[in-house]
Design a protein around this motif. Structure first.
Motif, PDB file in Angstrom:
ATOM      1  N   TYR A 136     -16.241  37.182  23.868  1.00  0.00           N
ATOM      2  CA  TYR A 136     -15.868  35.753  22.819  1.00  0.00           C
ATOM      3  C   TYR A 136     -14.779  36.003  22.007  1.00  0.00           C
ATOM      4  N   ALA A 137     -13.161  35.380  21.967  1.00  0.00           N
ATOM      5  CA  ALA A 137     -12.239  36.024  21.877  1.00  0.00           C
ATOM      6  C   ALA A 137     -11.543  35.236  21.027  1.00  0.00           C
ATOM      7  N   GLY A 138     -10.876  35.471  20.000  1.00  0.00           N
ATOM      8  CA  GLY A 138      -9.963  33.511  19.280  1.00  0.00           C
ATOM      9  C   GLY A 138      -9.056  34.529  18.832  1.00  0.00           C
ATOM     10  N   TYR A 139      -8.158  34.105  18.432  1.00  0.00           N
ATOM     11  CA  TYR A 139      -6.011  34.035  17.989  1.00  0.00           C
ATOM     12  C   TYR A 139      -5.558  33.466  17.556  1.00  0.00           C
ATOM     13  N   PHE A 140      -5.788  33.234  15.912  1.00  0.00           N
ATOM     14  CA  PHE A 140      -5.578  31.842  14.697  1.00  0.00           C
ATOM     15  C   PHE A 140      -4.085  32.435  14.087  1.00  0.00           C
ATOM     16  N   GLU A 141      -2.865  31.627  14.534  1.00  0.00           N
ATOM     17  CA  GLU A 141      -1.793  32.391  13.492  1.00  0.00           C
ATOM     18  C   GLU A 141      -1.022  30.529  13.083  1.00  0.00           C
ATOM     19  N   TYR A 142      -0.580  30.508  11.799  1.00  0.00           N
ATOM     20  CA  TYR A 142       0.516  29.694  11.458  1.00  0.00           C
ATOM     21  C   TYR A 142       1.696  30.283  10.693  1.00  0.00           C
ATOM     22  N   GLY A 143       2.510  29.293  11.566  1.00  0.00           N
ATOM     23  CA  GLY A 143       4.219  29.578  11.718  1.00  0.00           C
ATOM     24  C   GLY A 143       5.251  29.216  10.190  1.00  0.00           C
ATOM     25  N   PHE A 144       5.281  29.315   9.415  1.00  0.00           N
ATOM     26  CA  PHE A 144       5.817  29.266   8.619  1.00  0.00           C
ATOM     27  C   PHE A 144       7.572  28.648   8.482  1.00  0.00           C
ATOM     28  N   LEU A 145       8.895  29.240   9.371  1.00  0.00           N
ATOM     29  CA  LEU A 145      10.001  29.069  10.046  1.00  0.00           C
ATOM     30  C   LEU A 145      10.042  28.128  11.458  1.00  0.00           C
ATOM     31  N   ASP A 146      10.616  28.785  12.454  1.00  0.00           N
ATOM     32  CA  ASP A 146      10.998  28.572  13.582  1.00  0.00           C
ATOM     33  C   ASP A 146       8.829  28.223  14.298  1.00  0.00           C
ATOM     34  N   VAL A 157      10.991  33.034  12.727  1.00  0.00           N
ATOM     35  CA  VAL A 157       9.993  33.114  13.141  1.00  0.00           C
ATOM     36  C   VAL A 157       9.919  33.908  11.680  1.00  0.00           C
ATOM     37  N   PHE A 158       8.448  33.502  10.882  1.00  0.00           N
ATOM     38  CA  PHE A 158       7.616  34.566  10.257  1.00  0.00           C
ATOM     39  C   PHE A 158       6.514  33.726  10.521  1.00  0.00           C
ATOM     40  N   ASN A 159       5.243  34.466  10.920  1.00  0.00           N
ATOM     41  CA  ASN A 159       3.644  34.133  11.505  1.00  0.00           C
ATOM     42  C   ASN A 159       3.349  34.943  10.682  1.00  0.00           C
ATOM     43  N   ILE A 160       1.991  34.748  10.201  1.00  0.00           N
ATOM     44  CA  ILE A 160       0.625  35.217  10.048  1.00  0.00           C
ATOM     45  C   ILE A 160      -0.549  34.478  10.962  1.00  0.00           C
ATOM     46  N   GLY A 161      -1.377  35.730  11.402  1.00  0.00           N
ATOM     47  CA  GLY A 161      -2.402  35.651  12.528  1.00  0.00           C
ATOM     48  C   GLY A 161      -3.374  36.349  11.996  1.00  0.00           C
ATOM     49  N   ALA A 162      -4.619  36.365  12.684  1.00  0.00           N
ATOM     50  CA  ALA A 162      -6.127  36.716  12.345  1.00  0.00           C
ATOM     51  C   ALA A 162      -6.397  36.459  13.638  1.00  0.00           C
ATOM     52  N   GLY A 163      -7.315  37.328  14.631  1.00  0.00           N
ATOM     53  CA  GLY A 163      -7.938  37.437  15.656  1.00  0.00           C
ATOM     54  C   GLY A 163      -9.355  37.786  15.707  1.00  0.00           C
ATOM     55  N   PHE A 164     -10.158  38.133  16.989  1.00  0.00           N
ATOM     56  CA  PHE A 164     -11.675  38.628  16.795  1.00  0.00           C
ATOM     57  C   PHE A 164     -11.362  38.684  18.219  1.00  0.00           C
ATOM     58  N   PHE A 165     -12.841  39.208  18.146  1.00  0.00           N
ATOM     59  CA  PHE A 165     -13.009  39.879  19.481  1.00  0.00           C
ATOM     60  C   PHE A 165     -14.464  40.513  19.645  1.00  0.00           C
ATOM     61  N   SER A 166     -16.076  40.009  20.965  1.00  0.00           N
ATOM     62  CA  SER A 166     -16.775  39.654  19.803  1.00  0.00           C
ATOM     63  C   SER A 166     -17.614  39.791  21.238  1.00  0.00           C
ATOM     64  N   HIS A 167     -18.483  41.171  21.617  1.00  0.00           N
ATOM     65  CA  HIS A 167     -19.124  41.378  22.992  1.00  0.00           C
ATOM     66  C   HIS A 167     -20.660  41.249  22.544  1.00  0.00           C
ATOM     67  N   PRO A 168     -21.513  41.057  22.646  1.00  0.00           N
ATOM     68  CA  PRO A 168     -22.786  41.458  21.589  1.00  0.00           C
ATOM     69  C   PRO A 168     -23.592  42.139  22.795  1.00  0.00           C
ATOM     70  N   PHE A 203       4.587  38.684  11.614  1.00  0.00           N
ATOM     71  CA  PHE A 203       5.799  38.782  12.198  1.00  0.00           C
ATOM     72  C   PHE A 203       6.532  37.894  12.486  1.00  0.00           C
ATOM     73  N   TYR A 204       7.734  39.061  12.131  1.00  0.00           N
ATOM     74  CA  TYR A 204       8.640  38.613  11.000  1.00  0.00           C
ATOM     75  C   TYR A 204      10.061  38.550  12.281  1.00  0.00           C
ATOM     76  N   ASP A 205      11.128  37.558  12.474  1.00  0.00           N
ATOM     77  CA  ASP A 205      11.738  37.568  13.320  1.00  0.00           C
ATOM     78  C   ASP A 205      12.928  36.612  13.117  1.00  0.00           C
ATOM     79  N   VAL A 206      14.299  37.222  12.435  1.00  0.00           N
ATOM     80  CA  VAL A 206      15.272  36.638  12.073  1.00  0.00           C
ATOM     81  C   VAL A 206      16.495  37.304  11.984  1.00  0.00           C
ATOM     82  N   PRO A 207      17.878  35.869  12.437  1.00  0.00           N
ATOM     83  CA  PRO A 207      18.860  36.545  12.832  1.00  0.00           C
ATOM     84  C   PRO A 207      19.318  36.755  11.206  1.00  0.00           C
ATOM     85  N   VAL A 208      20.355  37.832  11.074  1.00  0.00           N
ATOM     86  CA  VAL A 208      21.099  38.110   9.798  1.00  0.00           C
ATOM     87  C   VAL A 208      22.193  38.777  10.225  1.00  0.00           C
ATOM     88  N   GLY A 209      22.965  37.833   8.798  1.00  0.00           N
ATOM     89  CA  GLY A 209      24.466  37.407   8.159  1.00  0.00           C
ATOM     90  C   GLY A 209      24.719  36.668   9.708  1.00  0.00           C
TER      91      GLY A 209
END
Length: 412
Positions: free
Chosen positions: A230-240, A259-270, A295-301
């Motif tokens: 069983y697996a899952g990954y969940f993320e929230y994006g604050f910018l694009d 882009v600025f995202n924070i995420g959390a995920g899991f893998f489970s193998h009983p 993850f943070y990825d943006v143009p600068v200047g």
């Protein structure tokens, strides 16, 4: 009868345009099967060629010294996806990995030189932003790096321990099973239930009495007791917002998105791993992995500069004192990498970067550390680039391994 024709669309990107950062590639190769393009076949092909220098390579199987310089085809892939309408999608992805002088065969029929299937899945839409599907797929859990695309890596290659189930419960980071994925506003998710491989990297291994765990549950305990993951990954994006049309996560946008995202995920193998007691009786032990990342990825200047930063904490439990080579171990890891696209208006862009990770290894009561320093030269975004990287790995009390790699990559 509507005519079938090939359209090669070449569009210049903008900051909100093509996510791979190429000024030439545009929409790539697309076979439209009707006039408005709603029925189509898209084809992507890429190759990564390595020249690698290591003066401390171990002796070969015959006790001979090995050459300092080695060449390999790190990846050669073809990916195709098609739909007859927006409600149905099929994805097919095949290729080979790490072909070198030791894995080549006289007539191209050996295991190392064989093409194999990476993805083969079907997908059904549930409205505009959500879908379910099944097959051999890459909708993984744990972290962004466990879902990483190899088309647009920022570092030379992915952090290997982040592909935490590769060859243990799956086929090259792909499981056979069912998945659901989608978007709710700024929130994205992917979850999956899969079958566990019985023919893995420990296919001939049995646990030693009172010894460490082995990843052999599906084979030794059977599919009823240890055959599901069983697996899952969940993320929230604050910018694009990022696309989740395909499962492959972008490594660096080169300033084409914010882009600025924070995420959390899991893998489970009983019962994925197995222990043997003093009498040799077997019992299962759960495999549990989870990750937290940003993850943070943006143009600068205003002169084309861009910043890419990523951090991951991963906790990995393969069972009591589990360790396989210098790749897999029960313990924890912190990884980070940072890259900066240098400012300038030239078509050729340069991106120096650094990466570092520290692993804690339960079985050895010790650590492993890895440092990478490199640079990308983008001649046409990720579609044509060179990467040069120096990497040093210190594993517990072992001597440090130092490697210099030059990669040439083209994808179309």
């Amino acid at each position: 009868m509507k005519k079938i024709y090939l359209i090669a669309v070449m569009l210049l990107f903008t900051l909100k345009g093509f996510s791979q950062g190429s000024p030439d590639y545009g929409a790539g190769m697309k076979f439209n099967l009707n006039e408005d393009g709603s029925k189509y076949l898209r084809v992507i092909s890429w190759a990564q060629i390595w020249g690698q220098y290591n003066s401390d390579r171990p002796l070969d199987g015959n006790g001979n010294e090995q050459a300092d310089l080695d060449f390999s085809v790190r990846r050669a892939r073809v990916l195709m996806y098609a739909q007859i309408n927006k409600d149905f999608l099929i994805v097919t992805h095949f290729g080979l990995n790490s072909l070198n002088v030791d894995t080549m065969s006289p007539t191209g029929k050996g295991d190392g030189s064989q093409l194999f299937m990476h993805d083969a899945y079907v997908q059904y839409s549930l409205g505009k932003d959500n879908a379910v599907g099944g097959g051999l797929h890459y909708w993984n859990g744990i972290s962004r790096l466990n879902n990483q695309s190899t088309l647009n890596l920022m570092t030379l290659d992915n952090q290997r321990q982040a592909w935490a189930t590769l060859g243990l419960s799956d086929q090259f980071a792909r499981h056979i099973g069912a998945f659901a994925k989608g978007t709710f506003g700024k929130f994205q998710y992917r979850v999956a239930i899969n079958g566990a491989s019985t023919n893995n990297l420990q296919a001939s291994t049995t646990p030693v009495n009172n010894g460490p765990a082995t990843y052999t549950g599906a084979r030794l305990l059977g599919s009823k007791e240890a055959g599901r993951t069983y697996a899952g990954y969940f993320e929230y994006g604050f910018l694009d917002s990022e696309s989740n049309f395909l499962p492959y996560k972008v490594g660096t946008y080169l300033g084409t998105k914010k882009v600025f995202n924070i995420g959390a995920g899991f893998f489970s193998h009983p019962n994925g791993s197995v222990l043997a007691d003093a009498a040799g009786n077997l019992r299962g032990e759960n495999v549990t992995i989870f990750g937290l990342d940003a993850f943070y990825d943006v143009p600068v200047g205003t002169k084309g500069a861009a910043l890419t930063a990523y951090a991951l904490y991963q906790n990995t439990d393969y069972g009591k004192d589990y360790r396989l080579g210098t790749t897999y171990e029960t313990g924890s890891m912190v990884h980070a990498h940072l890259g900066y696209v240098l400012p300038g208006k030239s078509k050729t862009r340069f991106q120096p970067y650094v990466s570092y990770d520290e692993r804690q290894i339960d079985a050895l009561n010790d650590n492993a550390s890895q440092l990478g320093i490199g640079a990308n030269a983008f001649f046409s975004g990720h579609n044509s680039k060179l990467t040069l990287e120096y990497q040093t790995l210190k594993y517990a009390t072992n001597k440090s391994v130092n490697t210099i790699t030059l990669q040439a990559m083209i994808y179309l």
